[in-house]
Write a protein that holds these residues in place. Structure first.
Motif, short mmCIF file in Angstrom:
data_model
loop_
_atom_site.label_atom_id
_atom_site.label_comp_id
_atom_site.label_asym_id
_atom_site.label_seq_id
_atom_site.Cartn_x
_atom_site.Cartn_y
_atom_site.Cartn_z
N SER A 228 0.00 3.16 9.50
CA SER A 228 -1.25 2.60 8.98
C SER A 228 -0.90 1.63 7.86
O SER A 228 0.12 1.78 7.19
CB SER A 228 -2.18 3.70 8.45
OG SER A 228 -1.74 4.18 7.19
N LYS A 230 -2.41 1.32 5.10
CA LYS A 230 -2.52 2.02 3.82
C LYS A 230 -1.21 2.70 3.48
O LYS A 230 -0.71 2.60 2.35
CB LYS A 230 -3.64 3.06 3.89
CG LYS A 230 -3.85 3.82 2.58
CD LYS A 230 -5.00 4.81 2.71
CE LYS A 230 -5.18 5.59 1.40
NZ LYS A 230 -6.29 6.57 1.50
N ARG A 231 -0.61 3.39 4.47
CA ARG A 231 0.67 4.05 4.21
C ARG A 231 1.79 3.02 4.05
O ARG A 231 2.70 3.20 3.25
CB ARG A 231 0.99 5.04 5.33
CG ARG A 231 0.19 6.34 5.24
CD ARG A 231 0.67 7.38 6.23
NE ARG A 231 0.32 7.02 7.60
CZ ARG A 231 -0.84 7.30 8.17
NH1 ARG A 231 -1.78 7.94 7.48
NH2 ARG A 231 -1.08 6.97 9.42
N SER A 233 1.49 0.12 2.69
CA SER A 233 1.35 -0.37 1.32
C SER A 233 1.93 0.61 0.31
O SER A 233 2.62 0.23 -0.64
CB SER A 233 -0.13 -0.63 1.01
OG SER A 233 -0.30 -1.05 -0.33
N LYS A 234 1.68 1.92 0.52
CA LYS A 234 2.20 2.93 -0.39
C LYS A 234 3.72 3.01 -0.34
O LYS A 234 4.39 3.17 -1.36
CB LYS A 234 1.58 4.30 -0.07
CG LYS A 234 0.14 4.45 -0.52
CD LYS A 234 -0.33 5.88 -0.33
CE LYS A 234 -1.74 6.06 -0.90
NZ LYS A 234 -2.22 7.46 -0.76
#
Length: 440
Positions: A228, A230-231, A233-234
């Motif tokens: 994802s 989001k992951r 980016s993290k």
């Protein structure tokens, strides 16, 4: 062998259990380039080692990208596991693997298409271009292998299998050294021989690391819908400090090469290549201490065990200080011996190398500490602090001082720039650590 319990076993026992495998793995990783440097310096000559140094920023880019997703993803995986969320840990692994796959293909295509202008941009001259091209094209072809080697080392170490990581890297490194000798001295393949030996060595490392996925204790699994943005980016935010350590070294090497050609000539790059390779060894030791600490720090941070986190940080800080002090002493006492390891040391080379090494070597003590503190910040979810320290060391102060100081004090300004940079960066790192302690 009893399974390690990173949340309950003695922190001292865990730290030293991880230390030797971690240092061995990072140290041997540096030998991939170190062996090429020594063999090429002796077998091809000073022009060969200068050409190799021009190509080194590409290697730092490839390996740094692997660390970006390897360290970033594995730290987040450990924190997730410490919080008893194993599915999230597997999702971070999946995101990291898929990201490196696509990025490695992208870089491979871009660099093959634009190789010649890239090489001239990195500082190749008419004297060094042919030799740099021989090495560089093969190195670029091995980009995916270098990235996955760094990625898998980090994840497998954090999946409680540091010994396999060590075995894989050592086996690949020894293979590289043996093939370097065969290809350069027996087959007389020159720069190409050194490069192909490095690619083969890294490939063997990856093959050995894959064994982990067939073990019953393996928790590294690709999961459906694991990727994802989001992951992604993290992971990038978490691992960016490790990437910056590598890429900043590449940028500083590039700037050093440009400045040395301007102020001294190609012999300046030859001398700097000796220092840069010594620096790889020092960095590998510091990274080894940081990486030995990270799995223990991350999982205990995720479990809320702040006392155990402080104990590991203290052990790592002391170990890093001792290592740095020994190296600085050796460099100051035996600069001629260090020079002779890499090239046939002529009077001209020694007259430049000995004072240069003695000036530059002062950077190593604080460089080690900066690398460890950066790794600590990553493990306790302060990636912005780690990123800040590494941006300061490399892209900001490193670039500024190597460009500005020579304007005032000539070539000596190039050699003395990094000790000043690392000292200032260490002061900033301590200030950030103090600020974090007050908040936490």
């Amino acid at each position: 062998m009893k399974q390690l319990d990173l949340k309950k076993d003695s922190t001292r026992k865990l730290f030293f259990r991880y230390l030797l495998p971690s240092i061995s793995a990072t140290l041997v990783t540096s030998i991939y380039i170190l062996a090429d440097s020594i063999m090429i310096g002796k077998g091809v000559g000073p022009e060969g080692i200068a050409a190799l140094n021009i190509v080194l920023p590409l290697f730092t880019l490839f390996f740094g990208t692997g660390l970006l997703f390897g360290v970033g993803g594995s730290v987040l995986m450990s924190i997730a596991n410490g919080s008893n969320d194993s599915l999230l840990g597997k999702q971070y692994f999946t995101t990291s693997v898929l990201s490196v796959t696509f990025i490695s293909i992208f870089l491979l295509i871009i660099m093959q298409l634009g190789f010649k202008p890239i090489l001239y941009f990195l500082g190749a001259t008419d004297v060094t271009f042919t030799l740099a091209s021989e090495y560089g094209r093969t190195l670029v072809a091995g980009a995916p292998v270098f990235m996955f080697s760094a990625l898998l080392q980090a994840f497998i170490r954090n999946d409680k299998d540091p010994n396999l990581s060590m075995i894989g890297v050592i086996t690949g490194g020894v293979t590289n050294i043996i093939l370097d000798y065969i290809f350069i001295y027996i087959f007389h393949w020159g720069m190409f021989g050194g490069a192909i030996a490095t690619v083969i060595g890294s490939s063997i490392t990856c093959l050995i690391l894959i064994v982990h996925f067939f073990k019953k204790t393996n928790q590294l699994k690709l999961v459906k819908n694991g990727f994802s943005m989001k992951r992604f980016s993290k992971v990038v935010t978490s691992g960016l400090a490790s990437f910056l350590i590598e890429i900043s070294n590449g940028i500083v090497t590039f700037l050093f090469n440009i400045q040395l050609v301007k102020y001294i000539g190609d012999i300046g790059i030859t001398v700097y290549s000796i220092i840069a390779n010594s620096s790889f060894i020092v960095m590998s030791l510091a990274n080894g201490v940081a990486q030995a600490s990270q799995p223990i720090l991350a999982i205990n941070f995720g479990a809320g065990e702040r006392k155990r986190v402080d104990e590991v940080k203290h052990l790592g800080f002391i170990t890093t200080t001792i290592i740095g002090s020994i190296i600085v002493a050796l460099g100051a006492l035996f600069p001629g011996v260090i020079t002779g390891l890499f090239v046939h040391a002529t009077d001209e080379i020694l007259s430049l190398a000995i004072p240069a090494i003695r000036m530059y070597i002062l950077a190593f003590l604080f460089m080690n500490l900066n690398i460890f503190i950066s790794g600590y910040f990553q493990a306790v979810m302060k990636p912005q602090y780690a990123m800040g320290v590494n941006l300061l060391r490399g892209l900001i102060l490193g670039s500024a001082f190597v460009l500005i100081l020579p304007l005032f004090i000539g070539a000596n300004g190039i050699w003395i720039s990094m000790p000043i940079v690392e000292t200032i960066s260490f002061a900033v790192a301590l200030a950030l650590n103090y600020k974090m302690k007050k908040v936490i």
